[in-house]
Design a protein around this motif. Structure first.
Motif, PDB file in Angstrom:
ATOM      1  N   TYR A  38       0.834  -1.209   0.000  1.00  0.00           N
ATOM      2  CA  TYR A  38       0.000   0.000   0.000  1.00  0.00           C
ATOM      3  C   TYR A  38       0.871   1.263   0.000  1.00  0.00           C
ATOM      4  O   TYR A  38       0.637   2.202  -0.775  1.00  0.00           O
ATOM      5  N   LEU A  39       1.886   1.299   0.861  1.00  0.00           N
ATOM      6  CA  LEU A  39       2.744   2.475   0.958  1.00  0.00           C
ATOM      7  C   LEU A  39       3.631   2.627  -0.280  1.00  0.00           C
ATOM      8  O   LEU A  39       3.831   3.739  -0.780  1.00  0.00           O
ATOM      9  N   LEU A  40       4.160   1.521  -0.778  1.00  0.00           N
ATOM     10  CA  LEU A  40       4.995   1.593  -1.977  1.00  0.00           C
ATOM     11  C   LEU A  40       4.193   2.064  -3.187  1.00  0.00           C
ATOM     12  O   LEU A  40       4.674   2.896  -3.979  1.00  0.00           O
ATOM     13  N   GLN A  41       2.973   1.564  -3.330  1.00  0.00           N
ATOM     14  CA  GLN A  41       2.133   1.980  -4.452  1.00  0.00           C
ATOM     15  C   GLN A  41       1.745   3.452  -4.355  1.00  0.00           C
ATOM     16  O   GLN A  41       1.517   4.115  -5.374  1.00  0.00           O
ATOM     17  N   ALA A  42       1.669   3.968  -3.119  1.00  0.00           N
ATOM     18  CA  ALA A  42       1.271   5.365  -2.933  1.00  0.00           C
ATOM     19  C   ALA A  42       2.384   6.351  -3.266  1.00  0.00           C
ATOM     20  O   ALA A  42       2.121   7.518  -3.583  1.00  0.00           O
ATOM     21  N   ALA A  43       3.626   5.913  -3.206  1.00  0.00           N
ATOM     22  CA  ALA A  43       4.767   6.823  -3.330  1.00  0.00           C
ATOM     23  C   ALA A  43       4.757   7.658  -4.610  1.00  0.00           C
ATOM     24  O   ALA A  43       4.927   8.894  -4.550  1.00  0.00           O
ATOM     25  N   PRO A  44       4.556   7.082  -5.810  1.00  0.00           N
ATOM     26  CA  PRO A  44       4.599   7.918  -7.024  1.00  0.00           C
ATOM     27  C   PRO A  44       3.552   9.028  -7.035  1.00  0.00           C
ATOM     28  O   PRO A  44       3.849  10.163  -7.449  1.00  0.00           O
ATOM     29  N   SER A  45       2.337   8.742  -6.574  1.00  0.00           N
ATOM     30  CA  SER A  45       1.308   9.781  -6.584  1.00  0.00           C
ATOM     31  C   SER A  45       1.589  10.849  -5.539  1.00  0.00           C
ATOM     32  O   SER A  45       1.300  12.030  -5.741  1.00  0.00           O
ATOM     33  N   VAL A  46       2.168  10.459  -4.393  1.00  0.00           N
ATOM     34  CA  VAL A  46       2.506  11.436  -3.358  1.00  0.00           C
ATOM     35  C   VAL A  46       3.599  12.379  -3.855  1.00  0.00           C
ATOM     36  O   VAL A  46       3.522  13.595  -3.669  1.00  0.00           O
ATOM     37  N   LEU A  47       4.604  11.824  -4.517  1.00  0.00           N
ATOM     38  CA  LEU A  47       5.700  12.652  -5.016  1.00  0.00           C
ATOM     39  C   LEU A  47       5.311  13.464  -6.235  1.00  0.00           C
ATOM     40  O   LEU A  47       5.910  14.520  -6.506  1.00  0.00           O
ATOM     41  N   GLY A  48       4.335  12.993  -6.991  1.00  0.00           N
ATOM     42  CA  GLY A  48       3.883  13.739  -8.153  1.00  0.00           C
ATOM     43  C   GLY A  48       5.000  13.968  -9.163  1.00  0.00           C
ATOM     44  O   GLY A  48       5.724  13.049  -9.538  1.00  0.00           O
ATOM     45  N   ALA A  49       5.173  15.225  -9.573  1.00  0.00           N
ATOM     46  CA  ALA A  49       6.189  15.549 -10.583  1.00  0.00           C
ATOM     47  C   ALA A  49       7.607  15.259 -10.099  1.00  0.00           C
ATOM     48  O   ALA A  49       8.518  15.049 -10.910  1.00  0.00           O
ATOM     49  N   ARG A  50       7.793  15.219  -8.785  1.00  0.00           N
ATOM     50  CA  ARG A  50       9.139  14.952  -8.249  1.00  0.00           C
ATOM     51  C   ARG A  50       9.539  13.487  -8.406  1.00  0.00           C
ATOM     52  O   ARG A  50      10.705  13.147  -8.183  1.00  0.00           O
ATOM     53  N   TRP A  51       8.587  12.631  -8.764  1.00  0.00           N
ATOM     54  CA  TRP A  51       8.922  11.214  -8.960  1.00  0.00           C
ATOM     55  C   TRP A  51       9.989  11.050 -10.050  1.00  0.00           C
ATOM     56  O   TRP A  51      10.866  10.190  -9.934  1.00  0.00           O
ATOM     57  N   ASP A  52       9.932  11.903 -11.079  1.00  0.00           N
ATOM     58  CA  ASP A  52      10.922  11.813 -12.166  1.00  0.00           C
ATOM     59  C   ASP A  52      12.314  12.225 -11.703  1.00  0.00           C
ATOM     60  O   ASP A  52      13.306  11.930 -12.381  1.00  0.00           O
ATOM     61  N   LEU A  53      12.397  12.908 -10.556  1.00  0.00           N
ATOM     62  CA  LEU A  53      13.693  13.334 -10.028  1.00  0.00           C
ATOM     63  C   LEU A  53      14.291  12.318  -9.068  1.00  0.00           C
ATOM     64  O   LEU A  53      15.431  12.490  -8.615  1.00  0.00           O
ATOM     65  N   VAL A  54      13.521  11.280  -8.744  1.00  0.00           N
ATOM     66  CA  VAL A  54      14.035  10.239  -7.844  1.00  0.00           C
ATOM     67  C   VAL A  54      15.161   9.504  -8.553  1.00  0.00           C
ATOM     68  O   VAL A  54      15.030   9.112  -9.722  1.00  0.00           O
ATOM     69  N   PRO A  55      16.305   9.304  -7.900  1.00  0.00           N
ATOM     70  CA  PRO A  55      17.435   8.607  -8.545  1.00  0.00           C
ATOM     71  C   PRO A  55      17.017   7.247  -9.095  1.00  0.00           C
ATOM     72  O   PRO A  55      16.192   6.541  -8.498  1.00  0.00           O
ATOM     73  N   ALA A  56      17.596   6.893 -10.225  1.00  0.00           N
ATOM     74  CA  ALA A  56      17.235   5.642 -10.895  1.00  0.00           C
ATOM     75  C   ALA A  56      17.462   4.433  -9.982  1.00  0.00           C
ATOM     76  O   ALA A  56      16.677   3.481  -9.983  1.00  0.00           O
ATOM     77  N   ASP A  57      18.539   4.465  -9.208  1.00  0.00           N
ATOM     78  CA  ASP A  57      18.824   3.347  -8.309  1.00  0.00           C
ATOM     79  C   ASP A  57      17.717   3.181  -7.274  1.00  0.00           C
ATOM     80  O   ASP A  57      17.309   2.054  -6.969  1.00  0.00           O
ATOM     81  N   LEU A  58      17.216   4.286  -6.746  1.00  0.00           N
ATOM     82  CA  LEU A  58      16.148   4.229  -5.744  1.00  0.00           C
ATOM     83  C   LEU A  58      14.851   3.731  -6.372  1.00  0.00           C
ATOM     84  O   LEU A  58      14.125   2.936  -5.769  1.00  0.00           O
TER      85      LEU A  58
END
Length: 383
Positions: free
Chosen positions: A256-276
Motif C-alpha cells: 500500500y505504501l509503496l504503491q502510494a509513493a509515485p502519486s505522493v511525489l507527483g512531478a518529483r517522482w521523475d527526479l528520484v534517482p534511478a537506483d532508488l
C-alpha cells in the motif's frame, strides 16, 4: 499474476475500504498510541465489523461467523493491515485465540469466550515469552502447581503486547518436568483483572501497550481454565504460532505504501534517482513474493497439512520485506516536495510509523534466526 480472487473478493475489498473511509479518522496510524481516542476508534470499528458479519467472516455460523472461506477472511486481513489495522488488537482473538478455543476448548469455554470475540468486545494478550525464554519458548519457567481442586501460578512474562488493555490472557505455564522441555506445558485462559496479575509497561519507540512485563503472584485458577490436555500444551502452541505468524499481513501495508509513493511525489517522482526507483520496484516484487508464500501457507492450513518450515519461509520473506521496504520508503519520503502538503505529511507519518515497527519485525513472533533454523531442518529432512 492475478491476485484479485474474483468478483466477490473485489466487492468485499470495496466494502471494507468504504467502511474505513467513513469510520476511521484520516490521520489514524493504529490503536496503540498515547492518544486514547485511537483505541476507542478501533473498538467502535471492530463492533461495526461484527455487526456486519465481517469481523470473524470465516468462523462457523454457530460461533458468530458467516462460514466464509479462508480467502475471504484473507481479504479482510489484508485490507485491515493496509489501513493500519483499525481492528486494533482484535486480530489476535479472530485469527488464532478463537479458532484454538474452537478446536481444543470445552463447551463451557466456547460458550464463554467465542461470542465476545465475535462481537469485537474483548481483547486478548499472549503470555508466552519470558526474560530467558524468548526464541527458546519451551524453556519457560512460569510454573503452575496443583492446589486442591485448581492451580496456583507464579512467574513472569515479558514483551506481552496489549497486556495493559487486554481482558484475557492466553497463558503458557509449566505443569510438570519431562524428558524433553516441550513436555509438561499447559495452556490456561486467565482474566487479566485478577489482582494476582501485575502489568508493568515497558516504554519504547513503538508506543504504549506493545511491550509489557506481566507478573503472576499466586494466581489461582480452576480446572475450567485449562485449555486442552494438561502437560500437552506444546502441540497446541505450535499450531497457534503457525496461525499467528501468517495472520499478520504486513506485506499488504508495505505494498500500500509503496504503491502510494509515485502519486505522493507527483512531478518529483521523475527526479528520484534511478537506483532508488529500481529498489522501489524490487520491493513491490518482494511484496508479491511474500503474498504468494502467505497464500501457500493458508492453502496448507485449510487442508490441514501445514508444517513449521512452510510458515518459517513466509516469516523470513515478510520480515525482511518489512525492514527493506522501510528503508526504501524513508528515502522516498525524503524526496517529497517542500513545503509539505497534507498528503505529504500523511505519507511521511505513515512511513515513520512503518519504519519504527519494522525494527522489531525480525524478532517478534520468533526471531528470524529461529525461522531459518526451522526452515533448514525441514529442508534437510526432505533431502
Amino acid at each position: 499474476m492475478d491476485f484479485t480472487m474474483g468478483e466477490a473478493a473485489t466487492d468485499l475489498r470495496h466494502e471494507l475500504r468504504a467502511l474505513v473511509r467513513a469510520h476511521v479518522p484520516a490521520d489514524f496510524l493504529g490503536a496503540f498510541t498515547d492518544d486514547e481516542a485511537d483505541l476507542a476508534t478501533t473498538q467502535r470499528f471492530s463492533r461495526l465489523l461484527a455487526e456486519r458479519g465481517l469481523l470473524c467472516l470465516a468462523w462457523p455460523e454457530e460461533f458468530g461467523g458467516r462460514d466464509a472461506s479462508v480467502w475471504e477472511q484473507t481479504v479482510v486481513r489484508e485490507e485491515m493491515w493496509a489501513h493500519h489495522e483499525p481492528r486494533g488488537a482484535q486480530y489476535m482473538g479472530v485469527n488464532w485465540v478463537g479458532p484454538t478455543i474452537m478446536r481444543h476448548g470445552t463447551e463451557q469455554q466456547r460458550a464463554q469466550h467465542l461470542p465476545p470475540i465475535a462481537r469485537g468486545e474483548v481483547i486478548w494478550c499472549q503470555g508466552f515469552s519470558e526474560p530467558d525464554s524468548g526464541s527458546d519458548l519451551a524453556s519457560l519457567r512460569t510454573a503452575a502447581t496443583r492446589d486442591g481442586t485448581g492451580w496456583r501460578i507464579n512467574g513472569q512474562k515479558i514483551w506481552t503486547s496489549y497486556a495493559t488493555m487486554a481482558q484475557w490472557c492466553f497463558l503458557l505455564a509449566r505443569t510438570a518436568k519431562g524428558e524433553r522441555k516441550q513436555q509438561g506445558l499447559t495452556i490456561f485462559l486467565v482474566p487479566m483483572s485478577d489482582p494476582a496479575i501485575e502489568v508493568r509497561p515497558i516504554r519504547s519507540m513503538l508506543g504504549p501497550h506493545h511491550l509489557n512485563e506481566v507478573f503472576f503472584d499466586d494466581l489461582r485458577v480452576s480446572e475450567a481454565d485449562v485449555l486442552g490436555t494438561v502437560d500437552e500444551g506444546w502441540q497446541v502452541v505450535r499450531e497457534v504460532l503457525a496461525f499467528e505468524r501468517v495472520g499478520i499481513a504486513r506485506y499488504a501495508r508495505c505494498e500500500y505504501l509503496l504503491q502510494a509513493a509515485p502519486s505522493v511525489l507527483g512531478a518529483r517522482w521523475d527526479l528520484v534517482p534511478a537506483d532508488l526507483r529500481g529498489r522501489w520496484a524490487r520491493m513491490l516484487t518482494h511484496c508479491r513474493r511474500a503474498r504468494l508464500l502467505a497464500y501457500r501457507v493458508l492453502a496448507l492450513q485449510d487442508s490441514g497439512t501445514v508444517r513449521p518450515g512452510d510458515v518459517a519461509a513466509y516469516r523470513i520473506a515478510v520480515t525482511t520485506l518489512d525492514q527493506d521496504s522501510a528503508e526504501v520508503l524513508s528515502e522516498l519520503a525524503a524526496c517529497a516536495a517542500y513545503p509539505e502538503t497534507t498528503v505529504v505529511q500523511r505519507f511521511r507519518a505513515e512511513v515513520d510509523d512503518h519504519w519504527r515497527y519494522a525494527r522489531a519485525a525480525t524478532v517478534a513472533s520468533g526471531s528470524i534466526e529461529m525461522q531459518r533454523i526451522l526452515l533448514a531442518r525441514e529442508l534437510l529432512a526432505a533431502s
